[in-house]
Design a protein around this motif. Sequence first.
Motif, mmCIF file in Angstrom:
data_model
loop_
_atom_site.group_PDB
_atom_site.id
_atom_site.type_symbol
_atom_site.label_atom_id
_atom_site.label_comp_id
_atom_site.label_asym_id
_atom_site.label_seq_id
_atom_site.Cartn_x
_atom_site.Cartn_y
_atom_site.Cartn_z
ATOM 1 N N LYS A 44 31.298 52.860 86.742
ATOM 2 C CA LYS A 44 30.389 52.711 88.105
ATOM 3 C C LYS A 44 30.385 54.302 88.820
ATOM 4 O O LYS A 44 29.247 54.581 89.056
ATOM 5 N N THR A 45 31.610 54.748 88.995
ATOM 6 C CA THR A 45 31.599 56.072 89.818
ATOM 7 C C THR A 45 30.966 57.129 88.989
ATOM 8 O O THR A 45 30.284 57.855 89.508
ATOM 9 N N THR A 46 31.241 57.267 87.729
ATOM 10 C CA THR A 46 30.487 58.315 86.665
ATOM 11 C C THR A 46 28.855 58.169 86.964
ATOM 12 O O THR A 46 28.305 59.057 86.993
ATOM 13 N N ARG A 72 40.364 58.127 95.510
ATOM 14 C CA ARG A 72 40.002 58.823 94.482
ATOM 15 C C ARG A 72 38.316 59.006 94.343
ATOM 16 O O ARG A 72 37.898 60.038 93.902
ATOM 17 N N ASP A 73 37.820 57.707 94.164
ATOM 18 C CA ASP A 73 36.365 57.475 93.715
ATOM 19 C C ASP A 73 35.575 58.382 94.881
ATOM 20 O O ASP A 73 34.434 59.037 94.505
ATOM 21 N N ALA A 74 35.975 58.011 96.190
ATOM 22 C CA ALA A 74 35.383 58.727 97.287
ATOM 23 C C ALA A 74 35.153 60.379 96.946
ATOM 24 O O ALA A 74 34.546 61.022 97.361
ATOM 25 N N ILE A 117 26.427 51.381 97.462
ATOM 26 C CA ILE A 117 27.803 50.738 97.896
ATOM 27 C C ILE A 117 28.395 50.356 96.445
ATOM 28 O O ILE A 117 27.876 49.535 95.626
ATOM 29 N N GLU A 118 29.536 50.950 96.132
ATOM 30 C CA GLU A 118 30.165 50.685 94.986
ATOM 31 C C GLU A 118 31.345 49.625 95.265
ATOM 32 O O GLU A 118 32.116 49.953 96.157
ATOM 33 N N ASN A 119 31.084 48.436 94.765
ATOM 34 C CA ASN A 119 31.945 47.631 94.987
ATOM 35 C C ASN A 119 33.646 47.524 94.308
ATOM 36 O O ASN A 119 33.251 48.585 93.534
HETATM 37 MG MG MG Z 1 34.872 53.601 90.740
#
Ligand code: MG
Length: 226
Positions: A44-46, A72-74, A117-119
């Motif tokens: 998702k983050t990538t 981390r993702d933020a 929005i990444e859940n």
């Molecule tokens: Mg993520």
Amino acid sequence: MVKEIKLVQNVLKANERVSEQNRNIFAENQLLAINIIGSPGAGKTTLLERIIQNIVERKAIAVIEGDIYTTRDAQRIEACGVDVVQINTGGGCHLDAPMVQEALTNLDLDELDLLIIENVGNLVCPAAYNLGEDFKMVVMSITEGDDKPEKYPRIFQEAKVLVVTKVDLLKYNQFDMDRFLAEVRGINPGIKVFQISNLTGDGIKELVGWLEEQRNYKREEQICSV
Ligand code: MG
Ligand code: ZN
């Protein structure tokens, strides 16, 4: 037993109310909001990094990152040059509408027209909590197996778009894409599907093109209704 069920229903009802408020906030600000849902490690983050890197108008984008712990993702998303708000659920396995409403107070909504929005990484309960988004995007990697749609039908039912990731690994996995897509369409015949590789970039341009279209529809919708 009965009381417990009622409690869950009340929580969901309260969530629905706040999600309607969020929906109105997004509409007032002509903001397209997308809720990304998928298991931990689905990519998702990538995918979010690839979307931001390939989107034409990057300035008007903001991201809300949902995680149980860590930023981390933020931090990764912030490095792409967009505004990010981190929600740490402190153990909670999904985002809810009040959390998102709180996060919105940290953003300059006037300036935005796309909010992603990444859940929290989880294929199950995020599907039950509307956040006020325009649509849900389910992200699933081929390494999770082609039997998942009927095991986790709710998210495939609720999502407008499915992004299948890690297709560069198809040759190393026993993943039957035809079987998988037939199962998905059995649950949700109208779902839009993109097959992508975050690694090679395959399919990203098509996905970003579609997202830009959705963003434009939302703008036009608002202009027409004024
Ligand atoms: Mg993520
Ligand atoms: Zn949950």
